[in-house]
Scaffold this motif. Structure first.
Motif, PDB file in Angstrom:
ATOM      1  N   HIS A  96       1.001  -1.259  -0.100  1.00 45.05           N
ATOM      2  CA  HIS A  96       0.199  -0.039   0.028  1.00 45.05           C
ATOM      3  C   HIS A  96       0.989   1.222   0.094  1.00 45.05           C
ATOM      4  O   HIS A  96       2.030   1.176   0.241  1.00 45.05           O
ATOM      5  N   LYS A  97       0.155   2.385  -0.514  1.00 44.38           N
ATOM      6  CA  LYS A  97       0.973   3.546  -0.721  1.00 44.38           C
ATOM      7  C   LYS A  97       1.223   4.491   0.394  1.00 44.38           C
ATOM      8  O   LYS A  97       0.150   4.617   1.255  1.00 44.38           O
ATOM      9  N   GLN A  98       2.216   5.162   0.652  1.00 43.32           N
ATOM     10  CA  GLN A  98       2.542   6.001   1.558  1.00 43.32           C
ATOM     11  C   GLN A  98       2.647   7.542   0.925  1.00 43.32           C
ATOM     12  O   GLN A  98       2.666   7.647  -0.243  1.00 43.32           O
ATOM     13  N   PRO A  99       2.708   8.863   1.530  1.00 48.47           N
ATOM     14  CA  PRO A  99       2.946  10.085   0.796  1.00 48.47           C
ATOM     15  C   PRO A  99       4.295  10.101   0.253  1.00 48.47           C
ATOM     16  O   PRO A  99       5.161   9.246   0.560  1.00 48.47           O
ATOM     17  N   ASP A 100       4.625  10.907  -0.704  1.00 49.93           N
ATOM     18  CA  ASP A 100       5.889  11.132  -1.043  1.00 49.93           C
ATOM     19  C   ASP A 100       6.149  10.063  -2.054  1.00 49.93           C
ATOM     20  O   ASP A 100       7.552   9.788  -2.304  1.00 49.93           O
ATOM     21  N   ASP A 101       5.475   9.200  -2.816  1.00 53.09           N
ATOM     22  CA  ASP A 101       5.865   8.342  -3.701  1.00 53.09           C
ATOM     23  C   ASP A 101       6.477   7.302  -2.909  1.00 53.09           C
ATOM     24  O   ASP A 101       7.324   6.411  -3.667  1.00 53.09           O
ATOM     25  N   ILE A 102       6.184   6.701  -1.643  1.00 48.89           N
ATOM     26  CA  ILE A 102       6.644   5.643  -0.926  1.00 48.89           C
ATOM     27  C   ILE A 102       5.816   4.770  -0.851  1.00 48.89           C
ATOM     28  O   ILE A 102       4.409   4.859  -0.787  1.00 48.89           O
ATOM     29  N   TRP A 103       6.006   3.426  -1.198  1.00 46.05           N
ATOM     30  CA  TRP A 103       5.141   2.289  -1.048  1.00 46.05           C
ATOM     31  C   TRP A 103       5.505   1.323  -0.084  1.00 46.05           C
ATOM     32  O   TRP A 103       6.854   1.044  -0.004  1.00 46.05           O
ATOM     33  N   ARG A 104       4.983   0.801   0.936  1.00 53.56           N
ATOM     34  CA  ARG A 104       5.171  -0.314   2.034  1.00 53.56           C
ATOM     35  C   ARG A 104       5.027  -1.506   1.342  1.00 53.56           C
ATOM     36  O   ARG A 104       3.688  -1.852   0.696  1.00 53.56           O
ATOM     37  N   ILE A 105       5.916  -2.421   1.357  1.00 54.02           N
ATOM     38  CA  ILE A 105       5.968  -3.661   0.877  1.00 54.02           C
ATOM     39  C   ILE A 105       6.104  -4.741   2.037  1.00 54.02           C
ATOM     40  O   ILE A 105       7.232  -4.491   2.665  1.00 54.02           O
TER      41      ILE A 105
END
Length: 540
Positions: free
Chosen positions: A248-257
């Motif tokens: 899922h997506k976080q702010p600032d184009d960071i994605w949590r995997i």
């Protein structure tokens, strides 16, 4: 100097740099009303709530700001409502990635999707994704604003607690700083110092529960991607990067995997960048460009202290209870601890409620912790079956869930955080049969639109008499507490009607300062309200 206070990890935001305090030059230890240990999400929320209620509070932390790395990222609607009351909700909402929808996959098949907020009429979404350093920064911004408005909140960075002595009516602390040691005292101490809580260890208190034999890799990656802002969870993913996976997506184009690795692994080898990249690239595809932003491996536990109150010492957040990250119940339940404790400690500190009111913090939040631990344990058992038979059962349920809605209630990819309803609390007053179950005594108030405003913002953080199409006096006080009165109409307001009236024509609710229902009636009765208020502050 012995045992200097050094940074154990890099800082994301230097919010409270070390400044020498006058307490360090005092001849005798200075006595404080409340000391909060730990300036993480729970400690800052606790301090901000107390300070806004007029209670002087000192926060001690052995660092000068939150560490780098996303850590907790999923913040639930109730947490945002609490932070909104504390003056930080709008900034969090503006920065965070909002989401309500989740999807569950098995191998390469989409089994089903779900909506965590299927009804309209709420100021906040079901969840936002926001990196923990930002969450802490926005709470700290709220502290700064409260200080400017006169709140007596002080945060001291690089102040490490080296020992604690508990007395009947206060605590004494030995503190180490870059300039050396000093001592302070406090009427109450709130330990928000994390799962490894030094305060808990210094007091020799237990932390019982279950350790799960599995490891999970967190890989935060920076990339431009067209994935929707949804929670995607895979059981036995087709890309073979782990036994389960989460995106899922976080702010600032960071994605949590997240990748489930199993128990017997070489941690150092798994954290080598080329091995992390192999897993991520298998998931995203070789054509996707990305950068590794932050990585970690965790093994989780579900456990809690037997009691959260020990005389003048109260434990909140991970220092009191710990759950697996599936369901986002850690930081969210910790903020709810702060929400439950703040008003109670303020009333006791101001002499408006007996000391026994603080015992109900322990009772209600232990109840909440047990609920979270039960949900977290069930999630973990489903995600990580412990035998061939349990895995066979799990996969059969997944197969059924693709076409049969009833099976989806059994699938558990992490029951996501919802606020606790304090059924059976001794603070609960009378109930009126026929009113909606979701707003029974002990339950958190659901939001609803009221004209151009929102109900929870109108309720605020005081004891409130909420009158819905009912008459209440403009002013009412009992037991030294002036109740705020709020009269609204459910006519032509379907959300308010469904959530608070059901089939009734009118209702009067007594709302606690943490926005939980204390009691409800069909009409105002001064004697009944006074009795319910006495019960809600442990005076009956």
């Amino acid at each position: 100097m012995e045992n200097p206070v050094t940074e154990r990890y890099p800082i994301a935001f230097r919010l409270y740099p070390y400044v020498r305090s006058p307490d360090q030059d005092a001849v005798t230890p200075v006595r404080h009303k409340v000391i909060v240990v730990g300036a993480g999400p729970v400690g800052l929320a606790t301090a901000l709530d107390l300070g806004r209620r007029g209670i002087p509070v000192l926060v001690l932390d052995d660092h000068e700001g939150p560490g780098l790395g996303s850590r907790a990222i999923c913040f639930a609607k109730r947490t945002l409502e609490i932070c909104d009351r504390l003056g930080a909700g709008e900034a969090m909402l503006a920065k965070g990635v909002q989401w309500n929808t989740g999807k569950v996959f098995h191998d390469d098949r989409l089994l089903y999707e779900f909506n965590l907020l299927p009804e309209d009429g709420h100021a906040f979404p079901a969840f936002i994704n926001l990196q923990q350093p930002w969450f802490e920064k926005f709470l700290h911004d709220g502290v700064v604003k409260a200080q400017e408005e006169g709140a007596l909140i002080e945060i001291r960075g690089r102040n490490r607690i080296d020992s604690i002595t508990r007395h009947n009516d206060h605590v004494s602390l030995d503190i180490m700083t870059p300039d050396g040691a000093y001592q302070v005292e406090a009427d109450w101490l709130v330990a928000c110092d994390g799962a490894r809580s030094p305060i808990r260890k210094m007091l020799g208190l237990g932390f019982e529960g279950r350790v799960f034999e599995d490891n999970f890799l967190i890989a935060d990656v920076k990339m431009k991607a067209d994935f929707p802002t949804e929670r995607w969870f895979w059981f036995e993913p087709h890309f073979k990067s782990g036994d389960s996976a989460l995106l899922h997506k976080q702010p600032d184009d960071i994605w949590r995997i997240d990748f489930q690795l199993g128990w017997s692994i070489d941690r150092a080898k798994e954290l080598e960048p080329e091995n992390i990249r192999a897993r991520v690239s298998a998931m995203l595809g070789p054509e996707v460009e990305y950068e590794l932003d932050w990585c970690s491996i965790y093994t989780f536990q579900c456990r809690r202290m037997e009691k959260f109150r020990h005389g003048p010492v109260l434990f909140a957040g991970d220092s009191a209870h710990q759950v697996s990250p599936f369901g986002a119940r850690g930081a969210n339940s910790g903020v709810q601890d702060a929400d439950n404790l703040g008003w109670k400690l303020a009333l006791v500190a101001n002499g408006l409620a007996p000391d026994t009111l603080l015992d109900t913090y322990d009772e209600e939040r232990v109840f909440g912790a047990d609920e979270n631990i039960a949900n977290s344990t069930r999630s973990t058992d489903f995600i990580t079956p412990k035998s061939a038979v349990s895995k066979l059962f799990r996969n059969a349920v997944l197969d059924l869930a693709e076409t049969l809605p009833f099976a989806r209630t059994v699938v558990n990819s992490g029951r996501l955080s919802v606020p606790c309803t304090y059924d059976g609390s001794r603070l609960n007053g009378p109930d009126l049969p026929g009113l909606p179950a979701r707003t029974r005594p002990g339950s958190p108030c659901p939001d609803a639109p009221v004209g151009t405003e929102w109900l929870l913002r109108l309720i605020g953080g005081d004891f409130v008499l909420l009158a819905i199409d009912a008459d209440v006096p403009e002013n009412f006080a009992a037991h030294g507490i002036a109740l705020k009165t709020l009269a609204v109409s459910a006519k032509e307001n379907r959300a308010l009607e469904e959530r608070y009236l059901g089939g009734a024509k009118s209702a009067v609710y007594l709302i606690r300062p943490d926005q939980h229902v204390a009691a409800r009636w069909d009409r105002f009765d001064a004697v009944a309200v006074s009795a319910a208020l006495a019960r809600a502050i442990a005076k009956d």
